[in-house]
Write a protein that holds these residues in place. Structure first.
Motif, short mmCIF file in Angstrom:
data_model
loop_
_atom_site.label_atom_id
_atom_site.label_comp_id
_atom_site.label_asym_id
_atom_site.label_seq_id
_atom_site.Cartn_x
_atom_site.Cartn_y
_atom_site.Cartn_z
N GLY A 1 14.01 7.55 14.63
CA GLY A 1 14.21 8.99 14.74
C GLY A 1 13.10 9.78 14.06
O GLY A 1 12.70 10.84 14.55
N GLY A 2 12.60 9.26 12.93
CA GLY A 2 11.53 9.96 12.24
C GLY A 2 10.26 10.05 13.06
O GLY A 2 9.62 11.10 13.14
N PHE A 3 9.88 8.95 13.72
CA PHE A 3 8.68 8.95 14.55
C PHE A 3 8.89 9.82 15.79
O PHE A 3 7.97 10.53 16.23
CB PHE A 3 8.32 7.52 14.94
CG PHE A 3 7.56 6.79 13.87
CD1 PHE A 3 6.18 6.88 13.80
CD2 PHE A 3 8.23 6.04 12.92
CE1 PHE A 3 5.46 6.21 12.81
CE2 PHE A 3 7.53 5.38 11.92
CZ PHE A 3 6.15 5.47 11.85
N MET A 4 10.09 9.78 16.37
CA MET A 4 10.34 10.61 17.54
C MET A 4 10.32 12.09 17.18
O MET A 4 9.82 12.93 17.95
CB MET A 4 11.69 10.23 18.16
CG MET A 4 11.67 8.93 18.92
SD MET A 4 13.22 8.65 19.82
CE MET A 4 12.80 7.18 20.75
N ARG B 1 6.65 13.12 16.96
CA ARG B 1 5.72 12.92 18.08
C ARG B 1 6.26 13.35 19.44
O ARG B 1 5.50 13.40 20.40
CB ARG B 1 5.31 11.45 18.13
CG ARG B 1 4.58 11.01 16.87
CD ARG B 1 4.21 9.55 16.89
NE ARG B 1 3.54 9.15 15.66
CZ ARG B 1 2.23 9.26 15.43
NH1 ARG B 1 1.46 9.75 16.39
NH2 ARG B 1 1.70 8.89 14.29
N THR B 2 7.55 13.61 19.55
CA THR B 2 8.11 14.03 20.84
C THR B 2 9.35 14.86 20.58
O THR B 2 9.68 15.18 19.44
CB THR B 2 8.44 12.80 21.71
OG1 THR B 2 8.87 13.24 23.00
CG2 THR B 2 9.53 11.96 21.07
N THR B 3 10.08 15.20 21.61
CA THR B 3 11.30 15.97 21.45
C THR B 3 12.43 15.11 20.92
O THR B 3 12.50 13.90 21.22
CB THR B 3 11.71 16.60 22.79
OG1 THR B 3 13.00 17.22 22.64
CG2 THR B 3 11.82 15.55 23.88
N TRP B 4 13.32 15.71 20.15
CA TRP B 4 14.47 14.98 19.61
C TRP B 4 15.38 14.46 20.73
O TRP B 4 16.15 13.53 20.52
CB TRP B 4 15.28 15.88 18.67
CG TRP B 4 15.80 17.16 19.30
CD1 TRP B 4 15.21 18.37 19.32
CD2 TRP B 4 17.04 17.31 20.03
NE1 TRP B 4 15.98 19.29 20.00
CE2 TRP B 4 17.12 18.66 20.44
CE3 TRP B 4 18.08 16.45 20.36
CZ2 TRP B 4 18.19 19.17 21.16
CZ3 TRP B 4 19.15 16.95 21.07
CH2 TRP B 4 19.21 18.29 21.47
N ALA C 1 19.21 11.69 12.09
CA ALA C 1 19.14 12.19 10.71
C ALA C 1 17.80 12.85 10.38
O ALA C 1 17.76 13.96 9.83
CB ALA C 1 19.46 11.07 9.72
N PRO C 2 16.64 12.23 10.70
CA PRO C 2 15.37 12.88 10.35
C PRO C 2 15.09 14.15 11.15
O PRO C 2 14.24 14.95 10.74
CB PRO C 2 14.33 11.80 10.69
CG PRO C 2 15.08 10.52 10.74
CD PRO C 2 16.43 10.89 11.26
#
Length: 501
Positions: free
Chosen positions: A204-207, A210-213, A80-81
Motif C-alpha cells: 500500500g505504501g508503494f502504491m 506511485r499510483t492511485t490508491w 493504511a498508508p
C-alpha cells in the motif's frame, strides 16, 4: 443437506435406527456397530476420511485455504498508508478515515457467526466458493467508490465475505489434521495469511506514492479472481457429515434401499431445514454466552489480536511523523512485523506438537485440549517484553533497528500466544470447530476494530513508552492467570457447560 436427509422414507429408516444411548456408543466406534445400515468411515483406515487422506492431499487443501486467506487478510491493512490521501480526496475527518480502515475488521466479527455454522450444515467447499465471489464483487467496488459513504459500505460488505476464511480455518484444519499434527498444520497455515497482514501496508505504501490508491483494490481483486480459479480446481470437501451423507445417498441410490443412514442424518431426521439452520446459527452465540472456556480463551486471544492491529494501524505514523521518513520507507518497517509473525508461528508450531506429545505421555496417553495451555505462557512473556522495548525505544527516538527488534519480539510473542488458543478451541469442540472458531473470532475482530480507534489518542496522551507499557502490563495480567484457570479447571468447566448439538 438437512432437508435432503428426510427424502428417503423416514419411517423405514427410523425403524432400524438405534436409540440415542446406542447412538452415542456407535459414534465413538462406528466400525464396531452391528447395525448394517449405518454409513460411517471404516476403521482403522478409510480413503474418504479426510484424516486418512495422503499427506500431499491434506497440504493441498491447507495451502489453498492459506493462500486464499493471504489476499483477504492483506486487504484489511493495505490501505493504511494511503488513509491521508483518501481522507483528503473524500473530505473525511480522522474518525471517518479510521472507520474506512477498520470497518472491514468489524465485518469479520459478525461474518463468521453466520458463515461458520453454515459450513457445518452445507460443507466447507460451497461456503469457500460463495464467499470468494462475494468478496471479489465488493472489493472491486471499493476501487470504484466515488464517496466516503460508498467506500465505507463496500469495505464492510467485502469484509463480510473475507471473514469466511476465519470461519473455515478451524473447521478445515480440524477436519483433515489429527491433534498430534495440530501445531505444524496451524503453523504452516497461518504463515501466508500472516504475511498478508504485514505485507499489505508495504504494498500500500508503494502504491500510495506511485499510483492511485484505487489500484490497492483492483490489484487485490485480480489476485482474488486467480485464487478462486485455483480453489475451484484444488479444494475438496473436508466436512465429514457431508462426505458421509453423499456416500449414504449413493448407496441408497445404487441399492434402492432407503434404510442406509448416517449418524448426522439420524440426529436431524425429525428437524426441518429451518430448525437445523436456527440451531446452527445460534451455536456461536451459545458458546460465547454459556461456555466459560470459550469466554476465557477468546478474551486472551482477542486482547493480543487487538495489539497486533494497534501496531499495524499506527506503525506507519511513527516513522513518518516521529522519524520523518517517506511513506515508502515507512512501509518497509512492516518487514519486522512480518518476520516476527513468521518466526513466532513456526517456532510455536514445533513447540506445540513436542510439548503436547510430552504432556500426553505423562497423562498416560490420554489426550486433552488443556494440554495446549502451557504453550501460551512463553508468548505472553515475549509479547510483553517486546512491547516494553518497542515503546521506550520509540519514545526516546532510538535507532530504528531497536524499534524494529522490539516489534519483532512483540509479534513473535503474539503468535506464540494465539496459536495454542486456536488449537484449544478446535480440540475442545471437535464436532463444531467452525462455530467455536467463529465465537473466538468475534471477540478478536471486535478488538481489531476498536483498539486502533483509541490507539492514536493513547499515544498522544501517554507517549509510546507508557502507552505500550500499559498494554504490556494488562497483557501480563490477562496472559498468565487466565491460561492457568483453563489448565486446572478447563475440563470441569467444559463438562458443566454441557454438550452442543
Amino acid at each position: 443437506m438437512a432437508a435432503e436427509n428426510n427424502e428417503d422414507n423416514p419411517d423405514s429408516i427410523t425403524a432400524t435406527r438405534p436409540t440415542d444411548v446406542e447412538l452415542a456408543q456407535i459414534s465413538s466406534h462406528p466400525s464396531k456397530t452391528e447395525n448394517p445400515f449405518l454409513v460411517a468411515f471404516a476403521e482403522p483406515f478409510d480413503a474418504d476420511n479426510p484424516k486418512d487422506w495422503r499427506t500431499g492431499r491434506k497440504w493441498a487443501v491447507t495451502d489453498v485455504l492459506s493462500a486464499t486467506g493471504f489476499n483477504r487478510i492483506m486487504v484489511s491493512t493495505i490501505m493504511a498508508p494511503a488513509l491521508g490521501t483518501i481522507a483528503k480526496e473524500f473530505n473525511m475527518n480522522s474518525t471517518e478515515s479510521a472507520m474506512a480502515l477498520s470497518i472491514y475488521l468489524l465485518a469479520t466479527a459478525f461474518g463468521p457467526l453466520v458463515i461458520g455454522p453454515l459450513s457445518e450444515v452445507y460443507g466447507r467447499e460451497y461456503i469457500l466458493h460463495a464467499s470468494g465471489v462475494w468478496f471479489l464483487i465488493w472489493n472491486m467496488i471499493c476501487g470504484f467508490s466515488n464517496s466516503k459513504e460508498m467506500l465505507i459500505a463496500s469495505r464492510f460488505l467485502a469484509g463480510f465475505g473475507a471473514s469466511a476464511i476465519y470461519a473455515l480455518a478451524n473447521g478445515v484444519l480440524g477436519d483433515v489434521w489429527r491433534p498430534e499434527q495440530r501445531g505444524r498444520s496451524l503453523g504452516v497455515y497461518v504463515l501466508i495469511p500472516l504475511l498478508g497482514a504485514a505485507v499489505g501496508p508495504i504494498i500500500g505504501g508503494f502504491m500510495a506514492e506511485r499510483t492511485t490508491w484505487r489500484w490497492m483494490f483492483w490489484s487485490t481483486s485480480i489476485f482474488q479472481a486467480v485464487m478462486m480459479a485455483v480453489s475451484f480446481t484444488a479444494f475438496q470437501e473436508t466436512h465429514e457429515p457431508l462426505i458421509l451423507h453423499r456416500r449414504a445417498e449413493r448407496i441408497r441410490r445404487e441399492t434402492g434401499d432407503s434404510r442406509y443412514y448416517t449418524i448426522h442424518e439420524h440426529i436431524n431426521a425429525n428437524r426441518s431445514t429451518v430448525r437445523v439452520l436456527a440451531k446452527a446459527l445460534s451455536r456461536p452465540i451459545q458458546l460465547l454466552a454459556f461456555h466459560p472456556v470459550v469466554q476465557i480463551s477468546s478474551l486472551i486471544s482477542a486482547f493480543y489480536y487487538g495489539i497486533l492491529f494497534i501496531v499495524l494501524s499506527t506503525f506507519s505514523d511513527l516513522w513518518t511523523q516521529g522519524y520523518h521518513e517517506s511513506i515508502e520507507i515507512s512501509g518497509l518497517h512492516y518487514i519486522a512485523v512480518a518476520l516476527g509473525q513468521v518466526v513466532g508461528s513456526q517456532l510455536c508450531g514445533q513447540m506445540m506438537d513436542k510439548l503436547y506429545q510430552r504432556l500426553k505421555a505423562r497423562a498416560n496417553g490420554e489426550p486433552a485440549p488443556e494440554l495446549r495451555m502451557p504453550s501460551v505462557f512463553p508468548g505472553c512473556l515475549f509479547g510483553s517484553l517486546g512491547l516494553f522495548l518497542y515503546g521506550w525505544a520509540a519514545h526516546y527516538r532510538l535507532h530504528w533497528a531497536v524499534v524494529d527488534v522490539g516489534v519483532f519480539i512483540t509479534m513473535l510473542g503474539l503468535q506464540m500466544t494465539g496459536l495454542p488458543l486456536q488449537a484449544y478451541v478446535m480440540e475442545a469442540y471437535p464436532e463444531h470447530t467452525s462455530s467455536a472458531g467463529a465465537a473466538q473470532q468475534f471477540m478478536r475482530s471486535l478488538t481489531a476494530f476498536l483498539f486502533p480507534l483509541f490507539a492514536p489518542k493513547m499515544y498522544d496522551t501517554l507517549g509510546y513508552g507508557w502507552g505500550n507499557s500499559t498494554i504490556a502490563f494488562i497483557g501480563i495480567f490477562l496472559g498468565l492467570p487466565a491460561p492457568l484457570i483453563i489448565w486446572y479447571f478447563g475440563a470441569k468447566l467444559r463438562v458443566k457447560s454441557g454438550m452442543l448439538n
